[in-house]
Structure formats: C-alpha cells, structure tokens
Scaffold this motif. Sequence first.
Motif, PDB file in Angstrom:
ATOM      1  N   GLY A  34      19.658   4.479 -32.774  1.00  0.00           N
ATOM      2  CA  GLY A  34      19.758   3.931 -34.114  1.00  0.00           C
ATOM      3  C   GLY A  34      20.407   2.979 -34.781  1.00  0.00           C
ATOM      4  O   GLY A  34      20.880   2.814 -33.566  1.00  0.00           O
ATOM      5  N   HIS A  35      20.513   2.168 -35.827  1.00  0.00           N
ATOM      6  CA  HIS A  35      21.252   1.304 -37.048  1.00  0.00           C
ATOM      7  C   HIS A  35      22.082   2.546 -37.097  1.00  0.00           C
ATOM      8  O   HIS A  35      22.749   1.581 -37.378  1.00  0.00           O
ATOM      9  CB  HIS A  35      20.581   0.895 -37.419  1.00  0.00           C
ATOM     10  CG  HIS A  35      19.123   0.114 -37.167  1.00  0.00           C
ATOM     11  ND1 HIS A  35      19.760  -0.798 -36.341  1.00  0.00           N
ATOM     12  CD2 HIS A  35      18.252  -0.154 -37.036  1.00  0.00           C
ATOM     13  CE1 HIS A  35      18.735  -1.209 -36.052  1.00  0.00           C
ATOM     14  NE2 HIS A  35      17.354  -1.304 -36.008  1.00  0.00           N
ATOM     15  N   SER A  36      22.534   4.052 -36.534  1.00  0.00           N
ATOM     16  CA  SER A  36      23.826   4.418 -37.858  1.00  0.00           C
ATOM     17  C   SER A  36      24.451   5.508 -37.280  1.00  0.00           C
ATOM     18  O   SER A  36      23.437   5.481 -35.960  1.00  0.00           O
ATOM     19  CB  SER A  36      22.850   4.967 -39.554  1.00  0.00           C
ATOM     20  OG  SER A  36      22.368   6.269 -39.099  1.00  0.00           O
ATOM     21  N   ILE A  37      25.435   6.238 -37.215  1.00  0.00           N
ATOM     22  CA  ILE A  37      26.482   6.716 -36.581  1.00  0.00           C
ATOM     23  C   ILE A  37      25.915   8.251 -36.014  1.00  0.00           C
ATOM     24  O   ILE A  37      25.851   9.122 -35.846  1.00  0.00           O
ATOM     25  CB  ILE A  37      27.550   6.600 -36.888  1.00  0.00           C
ATOM     26  CG1 ILE A  37      27.301   7.642 -38.259  1.00  0.00           C
ATOM     27  CG2 ILE A  37      27.900   6.127 -36.500  1.00  0.00           C
ATOM     28  CD1 ILE A  37      28.839   8.303 -38.799  1.00  0.00           C
ATOM     29  N   PHE A  38      23.992   8.271 -37.216  1.00  0.00           N
ATOM     30  CA  PHE A  38      23.663   8.988 -37.552  1.00  0.00           C
ATOM     31  C   PHE A  38      22.840   9.832 -36.400  1.00  0.00           C
ATOM     32  O   PHE A  38      21.519  11.214 -36.524  1.00  0.00           O
ATOM     33  CB  PHE A  38      23.237   9.486 -39.116  1.00  0.00           C
ATOM     34  CG  PHE A  38      24.283   9.768 -39.967  1.00  0.00           C
ATOM     35  CD1 PHE A  38      25.174  11.263 -39.848  1.00  0.00           C
ATOM     36  CD2 PHE A  38      24.609   8.773 -41.128  1.00  0.00           C
ATOM     37  CE1 PHE A  38      25.815  10.763 -41.438  1.00  0.00           C
ATOM     38  CE2 PHE A  38      25.340   8.575 -42.376  1.00  0.00           C
ATOM     39  CZ  PHE A  38      26.280   9.292 -41.758  1.00  0.00           C
ATOM     40  N   SER A  39      22.334   9.094 -36.226  1.00  0.00           N
ATOM     41  CA  SER A  39      21.203   8.619 -34.711  1.00  0.00           C
ATOM     42  C   SER A  39      21.697   9.116 -33.447  1.00  0.00           C
ATOM     43  O   SER A  39      21.212   8.597 -32.551  1.00  0.00           O
ATOM     44  CB  SER A  39      20.523   7.210 -35.055  1.00  0.00           C
ATOM     45  OG  SER A  39      20.618   6.505 -35.077  1.00  0.00           O
ATOM     46  N   ALA A  40      23.221   9.029 -33.415  1.00  0.00           N
ATOM     47  CA  ALA A  40      24.117   8.469 -31.855  1.00  0.00           C
ATOM     48  C   ALA A  40      23.946  10.285 -31.497  1.00  0.00           C
ATOM     49  O   ALA A  40      23.700  11.380 -31.871  1.00  0.00           O
ATOM     50  CB  ALA A  40      25.494   8.416 -32.439  1.00  0.00           C
ATOM     51  N   VAL A  41      23.753  10.028 -29.907  1.00  0.00           N
ATOM     52  CA  VAL A  41      23.466  11.026 -29.442  1.00  0.00           C
ATOM     53  C   VAL A  41      25.608  11.096 -28.702  1.00  0.00           C
ATOM     54  O   VAL A  41      25.119  10.314 -27.736  1.00  0.00           O
ATOM     55  CB  VAL A  41      22.396  10.960 -27.954  1.00  0.00           C
ATOM     56  CG1 VAL A  41      22.516  11.781 -27.231  1.00  0.00           C
ATOM     57  CG2 VAL A  41      20.845  10.840 -28.672  1.00  0.00           C
ATOM     58  N   LEU A  42      25.672  12.049 -29.074  1.00  0.00           N
ATOM     59  CA  LEU A  42      27.053  12.367 -28.171  1.00  0.00           C
ATOM     60  C   LEU A  42      26.719  12.508 -27.171  1.00  0.00           C
ATOM     61  O   LEU A  42      26.404  13.562 -26.567  1.00  0.00           O
ATOM     62  CB  LEU A  42      27.256  13.643 -28.996  1.00  0.00           C
ATOM     63  CG  LEU A  42      27.228  13.369 -31.076  1.00  0.00           C
ATOM     64  CD1 LEU A  42      28.411  14.624 -31.735  1.00  0.00           C
ATOM     65  CD2 LEU A  42      28.367  12.352 -30.633  1.00  0.00           C
ATOM     66  N   VAL A  43      28.016  11.906 -26.116  1.00  0.00           N
ATOM     67  CA  VAL A  43      27.899  11.735 -24.852  1.00  0.00           C
ATOM     68  C   VAL A  43      29.595  13.067 -24.782  1.00  0.00           C
ATOM     69  O   VAL A  43      30.539  12.023 -24.849  1.00  0.00           O
ATOM     70  CB  VAL A  43      28.131  10.959 -24.106  1.00  0.00           C
ATOM     71  CG1 VAL A  43      28.661  10.999 -22.572  1.00  0.00           C
ATOM     72  CG2 VAL A  43      27.176   9.944 -24.440  1.00  0.00           C
ATOM     73  N   ASN A  44      29.751  14.878 -24.136  1.00  0.00           N
ATOM     74  CA  ASN A  44      30.972  14.679 -24.069  1.00  0.00           C
ATOM     75  C   ASN A  44      31.772  14.597 -22.734  1.00  0.00           C
ATOM     76  O   ASN A  44      31.273  14.707 -21.430  1.00  0.00           O
ATOM     77  CB  ASN A  44      30.402  15.997 -24.162  1.00  0.00           C
ATOM     78  CG  ASN A  44      30.093  17.131 -25.528  1.00  0.00           C
ATOM     79  OD1 ASN A  44      30.431  16.635 -26.455  1.00  0.00           O
ATOM     80  ND2 ASN A  44      29.122  17.390 -25.297  1.00  0.00           N
ATOM     81  N   ARG A  45      32.862  14.543 -22.558  1.00  0.00           N
ATOM     82  CA  ARG A  45      32.811  14.256 -20.972  1.00  0.00           C
ATOM     83  C   ARG A  45      34.085  15.227 -20.867  1.00  0.00           C
ATOM     84  O   ARG A  45      34.894  16.167 -21.782  1.00  0.00           O
ATOM     85  CB  ARG A  45      34.460  13.333 -21.380  1.00  0.00           C
ATOM     86  CG  ARG A  45      33.684  11.721 -22.014  1.00  0.00           C
ATOM     87  CD  ARG A  45      34.969  10.716 -22.082  1.00  0.00           C
ATOM     88  NE  ARG A  45      34.260   9.525 -21.684  1.00  0.00           N
ATOM     89  CZ  ARG A  45      34.652   8.637 -22.593  1.00  0.00           C
ATOM     90  NH1 ARG A  45      36.698   8.711 -23.500  1.00  0.00           N
ATOM     91  NH2 ARG A  45      34.797   7.806 -22.858  1.00  0.00           N
ATOM     92  N   TYR A  46      34.087  15.808 -19.347  1.00  0.00           N
ATOM     93  CA  TYR A  46      34.752  16.525 -18.961  1.00  0.00           C
ATOM     94  C   TYR A  46      35.841  16.404 -17.992  1.00  0.00           C
ATOM     95  O   TYR A  46      35.725  15.352 -17.057  1.00  0.00           O
ATOM     96  CB  TYR A  46      34.349  17.952 -18.175  1.00  0.00           C
ATOM     97  CG  TYR A  46      32.917  18.471 -19.078  1.00  0.00           C
ATOM     98  CD1 TYR A  46      33.628  19.916 -19.117  1.00  0.00           C
ATOM     99  CD2 TYR A  46      31.962  17.755 -19.367  1.00  0.00           C
ATOM    100  CE1 TYR A  46      32.899  20.547 -19.975  1.00  0.00           C
ATOM    101  CE2 TYR A  46      30.855  18.815 -20.583  1.00  0.00           C
ATOM    102  CZ  TYR A  46      31.892  20.598 -20.745  1.00  0.00           C
ATOM    103  OH  TYR A  46      30.607  20.592 -21.255  1.00  0.00           O
ATOM    104  N   VAL A  47      37.129  16.681 -17.547  1.00  0.00           N
ATOM    105  CA  VAL A  47      38.368  15.466 -16.959  1.00  0.00           C
ATOM    106  C   VAL A  47      39.282  17.103 -16.622  1.00  0.00           C
ATOM    107  O   VAL A  47      39.245  17.602 -17.143  1.00  0.00           O
ATOM    108  CB  VAL A  47      39.282  15.128 -17.981  1.00  0.00           C
ATOM    109  CG1 VAL A  47      40.735  14.660 -18.007  1.00  0.00           C
ATOM    110  CG2 VAL A  47      38.491  13.646 -19.361  1.00  0.00           C
ATOM    111  N   CYS A  48      38.886  16.792 -15.289  1.00  0.00           N
ATOM    112  CA  CYS A  48      40.355  17.611 -14.334  1.00  0.00           C
ATOM    113  C   CYS A  48      41.619  17.078 -14.364  1.00  0.00           C
ATOM    114  O   CYS A  48      41.676  15.748 -14.495  1.00  0.00           O
ATOM    115  CB  CYS A  48      40.227  17.132 -12.711  1.00  0.00           C
ATOM    116  SG  CYS A  48      40.494  18.405 -11.593  1.00  0.00           S
TER     117      CYS A  48
END
Length: 72
Positions: A34-48
């Motif tokens: 969407g147009h605001s940060i409230f519509s963002a889908v978060l992407v989690n990262r896993y790091v070795c």
Amino acid sequence: MKNTRLCPKCGSKDLLLVPGKAGAYGSGNNIMIGHSIFSAVLVNRYVCCTCGFTEEWVDLEDIPKLKEKYDQ
C-alpha cells in the motif's frame, strides 16, 4: 533455517533472526502493498553466523495480502 534451526549450507546451529521492519519511505526489510508503512508485509531474515548464508521468510498470515496485491 527457520524450521530446522540448522543452516542448509554448512549445518551450523549458530543462527540469528533479524526481524523485518518497516520504516519511513519504505525503508527496512519489507514488501510494500500500500502507500504507508502500516500496509507493509515484514520479511524476517535468518542469518548463519558460521558461513553467512541467509534466508528470508514472510509470516504465513501475510501471504493472502501478497496474493491479493501481486497474484495476477
């Protein structure tokens, strides 16, 4: 990595979770739907921490939002 708690490349258990974040102007690790940060889908990262391999995961409850926006 998320499910097995093991790095698929080197087998290490020394992993970090870097949570997804949404900041101003779309910054952070996210997918804008969407147009605001409230519509963002978060992407989690896993790091070795042994070999540096990374994986990115979206929470399952956010998949319908992505499908609605991008599934053509």
